[in-house]
Design a protein around this motif. Sequence first.
Motif, PDB file in Angstrom:
ATOM      1  N   SER A 292      62.018  26.998 114.472  1.00 47.97           N
ATOM      2  CA  SER A 292      61.141  27.175 113.511  1.00 47.97           C
ATOM      3  C   SER A 292      61.144  27.784 112.095  1.00 47.97           C
ATOM      4  N   GLU A 293      60.851  27.268 110.913  1.00 47.13           N
ATOM      5  CA  GLU A 293      61.228  27.646 109.715  1.00 47.13           C
ATOM      6  C   GLU A 293      60.765  29.141 109.613  1.00 47.13           C
ATOM      7  N   HIS A 294      59.460  29.398 109.816  1.00 48.46           N
ATOM      8  CA  HIS A 294      59.093  30.871 109.806  1.00 48.46           C
ATOM      9  C   HIS A 294      59.837  31.790 110.498  1.00 48.46           C
ATOM     10  N   PHE A 295      60.021  31.620 111.627  1.00 54.61           N
ATOM     11  CA  PHE A 295      60.948  32.364 112.436  1.00 54.61           C
ATOM     12  C   PHE A 295      62.355  32.689 111.861  1.00 54.61           C
ATOM     13  N   GLN A 296      63.045  31.555 111.470  1.00 53.10           N
ATOM     14  CA  GLN A 296      64.578  31.648 110.858  1.00 53.10           C
ATOM     15  C   GLN A 296      64.486  32.189 109.529  1.00 53.10           C
ATOM     16  N   SER A 297      63.173  31.945 108.939  1.00 47.32           N
ATOM     17  CA  SER A 297      63.211  32.890 107.463  1.00 47.32           C
ATOM     18  C   SER A 297      62.954  34.362 107.606  1.00 47.32           C
ATOM     19  N   MET A 298      61.886  34.716 108.601  1.00 46.43           N
ATOM     20  CA  MET A 298      61.721  36.009 108.711  1.00 46.43           C
ATOM     21  C   MET A 298      62.806  36.838 109.155  1.00 46.43           C
ATOM     22  N   LYS A 299      63.653  36.241 110.284  1.00 46.39           N
ATOM     23  CA  LYS A 299      64.602  36.662 110.630  1.00 46.39           C
ATOM     24  C   LYS A 299      65.864  37.209 109.689  1.00 46.39           C
ATOM     25  N   ALA A 300      66.104  36.266 108.728  1.00 50.12           N
ATOM     26  CA  ALA A 300      66.956  36.137 107.733  1.00 50.12           C
ATOM     27  C   ALA A 300      66.578  37.162 106.717  1.00 50.12           C
ATOM     28  N   LEU A 301      65.006  37.310 106.186  1.00 50.37           N
ATOM     29  CA  LEU A 301      64.675  38.273 105.410  1.00 50.37           C
ATOM     30  C   LEU A 301      64.539  39.665 105.699  1.00 50.37           C
ATOM     31  N   THR A 302      64.004  39.833 107.082  1.00 52.89           N
ATOM     32  CA  THR A 302      64.058  41.244 107.671  1.00 52.89           C
ATOM     33  C   THR A 302      65.474  41.876 107.949  1.00 52.89           C
ATOM     34  N   SER A 303      66.409  41.038 107.944  1.00 51.93           N
ATOM     35  CA  SER A 303      67.955  41.476 108.191  1.00 51.93           C
ATOM     36  C   SER A 303      68.203  42.069 106.813  1.00 51.93           C
ATOM     37  N   ILE A 304      67.490  42.256 105.691  1.00 52.80           N
ATOM     38  CA  ILE A 304      67.909  42.762 104.707  1.00 52.80           C
ATOM     39  C   ILE A 304      67.402  44.271 104.832  1.00 52.80           C
ATOM     40  N   PHE A 305      68.417  45.247 104.468  1.00 53.20           N
ATOM     41  CA  PHE A 305      68.114  46.578 104.452  1.00 53.20           C
ATOM     42  C   PHE A 305      66.791  47.057 103.310  1.00 53.20           C
ATOM     43  N   GLY A 306      65.813  47.496 103.864  1.00 55.89           N
ATOM     44  CA  GLY A 306      64.618  47.872 102.763  1.00 55.89           C
ATOM     45  C   GLY A 306      63.489  46.669 102.921  1.00 55.89           C
ATOM     46  N   VAL A 307      63.732  45.704 103.736  1.00 56.50           N
ATOM     47  CA  VAL A 307      62.688  44.607 104.001  1.00 56.50           C
ATOM     48  C   VAL A 307      61.954  44.702 105.475  1.00 56.50           C
ATOM     49  N   GLY A 308      60.910  44.791 105.300  1.00 55.33           N
ATOM     50  CA  GLY A 308      59.925  44.944 106.630  1.00 55.33           C
ATOM     51  C   GLY A 308      59.138  43.821 106.822  1.00 55.33           C
ATOM     52  N   ILE A 309      58.535  43.894 107.827  1.00 57.01           N
ATOM     53  CA  ILE A 309      57.972  42.254 108.267  1.00 57.01           C
ATOM     54  C   ILE A 309      56.956  42.008 107.273  1.00 57.01           C
ATOM     55  N   ARG A 310      55.962  43.009 106.622  1.00 58.52           N
ATOM     56  CA  ARG A 310      55.036  42.718 105.680  1.00 58.52           C
ATOM     57  C   ARG A 310      55.632  42.293 104.281  1.00 58.52           C
ATOM     58  N   THR A 311      56.694  42.629 103.731  1.00 55.04           N
ATOM     59  CA  THR A 311      57.306  42.176 102.697  1.00 55.04           C
ATOM     60  C   THR A 311      57.948  40.782 102.875  1.00 55.04           C
ATOM     61  N   ALA A 312      58.610  40.510 103.939  1.00 59.86           N
ATOM     62  CA  ALA A 312      59.209  39.384 104.435  1.00 59.86           C
ATOM     63  C   ALA A 312      57.973  38.234 104.481  1.00 59.86           C
ATOM     64  N   ASP A 313      56.955  38.408 104.992  1.00 58.20           N
ATOM     65  CA  ASP A 313      55.859  37.520 105.264  1.00 58.20           C
ATOM     66  C   ASP A 313      55.338  37.114 104.032  1.00 58.20           C
ATOM     67  N   LYS A 314      55.133  38.588 103.012  1.00 58.55           N
ATOM     68  CA  LYS A 314      54.518  37.985 101.837  1.00 58.55           C
ATOM     69  C   LYS A 314      55.312  37.055 100.857  1.00 58.55           C
ATOM     70  N   TRP A 315      56.841  37.308 100.867  1.00 52.11           N
ATOM     71  CA  TRP A 315      57.834  36.363 100.333  1.00 52.11           C
ATOM     72  C   TRP A 315      57.766  35.055 101.014  1.00 52.11           C
ATOM     73  N   TYR A 316      57.655  34.786 102.256  1.00 48.51           N
ATOM     74  CA  TYR A 316      57.540  33.519 102.885  1.00 48.51           C
ATOM     75  C   TYR A 316      56.478  32.764 102.260  1.00 48.51           C
ATOM     76  N   ARG A 317      55.239  33.490 102.146  1.00 45.14           N
ATOM     77  CA  ARG A 317      54.015  32.734 101.864  1.00 45.14           C
ATOM     78  C   ARG A 317      54.236  32.514 100.113  1.00 45.14           C
ATOM     79  N   ASP A 318      55.062  33.015  99.507  1.00 42.69           N
ATOM     80  CA  ASP A 318      55.152  32.797  98.033  1.00 42.69           C
ATOM     81  C   ASP A 318      56.628  31.853  98.009  1.00 42.69           C
ATOM     82  N   GLY A 319      56.860  31.358  99.144  1.00 46.69           N
ATOM     83  CA  GLY A 319      57.989  30.332  99.080  1.00 46.69           C
ATOM     84  C   GLY A 319      59.396  30.530  99.357  1.00 46.69           C
ATOM     85  N   VAL A 320      59.563  31.913  99.639  1.00 47.52           N
ATOM     86  CA  VAL A 320      61.150  32.437  99.714  1.00 47.52           C
ATOM     87  C   VAL A 320      61.289  31.863 101.193  1.00 47.52           C
TER      88      VAL A 320
END
Length: 373
Positions: free
Chosen positions: A105-133
């Motif tokens: 799933s796109e959500h899982f893959q994107s969230m996994k990539a985004l949360t693997s960045i230092f300083g990015v938690g689930i809430r930030t990643a989810d917000k970015w995802y909803r903004d199209g990142v």
Amino acid sequence: SSVSRDKATQEIPAYGCQRRTPLHHHNKEITDALEILALSASFQGSEARFLGFTRASSVLKSLPFRLQSVEEVKDLPWCGGHSQTVIQEILEDGVCREVETVKNSEHFQSMKALTSIFGVGIRTADKWYRDGVRSLSDLNNLGGKLTAEQKAGLLHYTDLQQSVTREEAGTVEQLIKGALQSFVPDVRVTMTGGFRRGKQEGHDVDFLITHPDEEALNGLLRKAVAWLDGKGSVLYYHVRARSQNFSGSNTMDGHETCYSIIALPNVCPEKPSPDAEKIEPDLDKNSLRNWKAVRVDLVVCPYSEYFYALLGWTGSKHFERELRRFSLHVKKMSLNSHGLFDIQKNATTLLHRRRRYLHILDSHMCRPPRETP
Ligand code: 8DG
Ligand code: MN
Ligand code: MN
């Protein structure tokens, strides 16, 4: 025999801190699957489902044999209906449909990539995802909206994705000790986190710092990090001050903490992945460099709280969570990285019997390797 297997499954205790959870165990295909569902649940904000799958996985890690049938988990704690479906499909088909769907799933893959960045938690990643990142390269367009921590995380993304070896952790230890000892020669520095549990590699290196003379610790962390920074060894850091009004029932940890990225000298960088080149345009320029970026956590605690802090920072996260739940519900005591508190007496004083209790806890701690979570 099936009789001894039945006996084994009936004897598995319900709290993670009461079980041995070895790094290498007999049911890795199943625990990997359950942990993907746990991660996916956390990405969807479902703490309850995250805990359910995490606990099921943790229980299976302690099993002394390889599962052959889903019947064998019927007496195990936390291995309820949903987990049983996963276990059964893996035992019968080798794969679980739900897990495959999640992984694709796109959500899982994107969230996994985004949360693997230092300083990015689930809430930030989810917000970015909803903004199209969707991927890391999409983040270049966010530019100014990134925090300093996230910018550093992206800048050193490739290095930080590689795990830290035990040998590298030893080099980091020398570097950190050298900096601290230049101010306080007999400062005590202990490597905590996964390496203390006997893991051979980790995502960072964690240290606990203390001294019998609490005066010696005043300002030490900031001075030592600034000293390292002056030598060009610090790529990023921020210090979280010690929280003063700390209470016994607080589950948050109030120790002074430094979250950093260190330039570790004398390692040959591996060839970066093509994906990384998109995010790190300066990678070519860096390819001749003789350092590797490594995440380092430094925690300072008063000497009187040392053993609680050591216990709290050794992990794993799931072990700590289970230990605190066990303390609260079974022992009616509140445990955190500062002490052990009697909630029935509503006292914030350390208990008399804490020595015996800590001895029991430590007999669980000193059987590495134990795994995350
Ligand atoms: P890894 O780095 O090898 O991936 O595994 P790890 O060493 O087990 O994970 P970690 O993320 O470095 O965390 C190490 C332990 O430190 C973990 O058990 C939880 C604990 N820890 C934090 N943050 C905090 C915190 O703010 N307070 C307390 N008390 N403990 C914390 O990571
Ligand atoms: Mn760690
Ligand atoms: Mn850490």
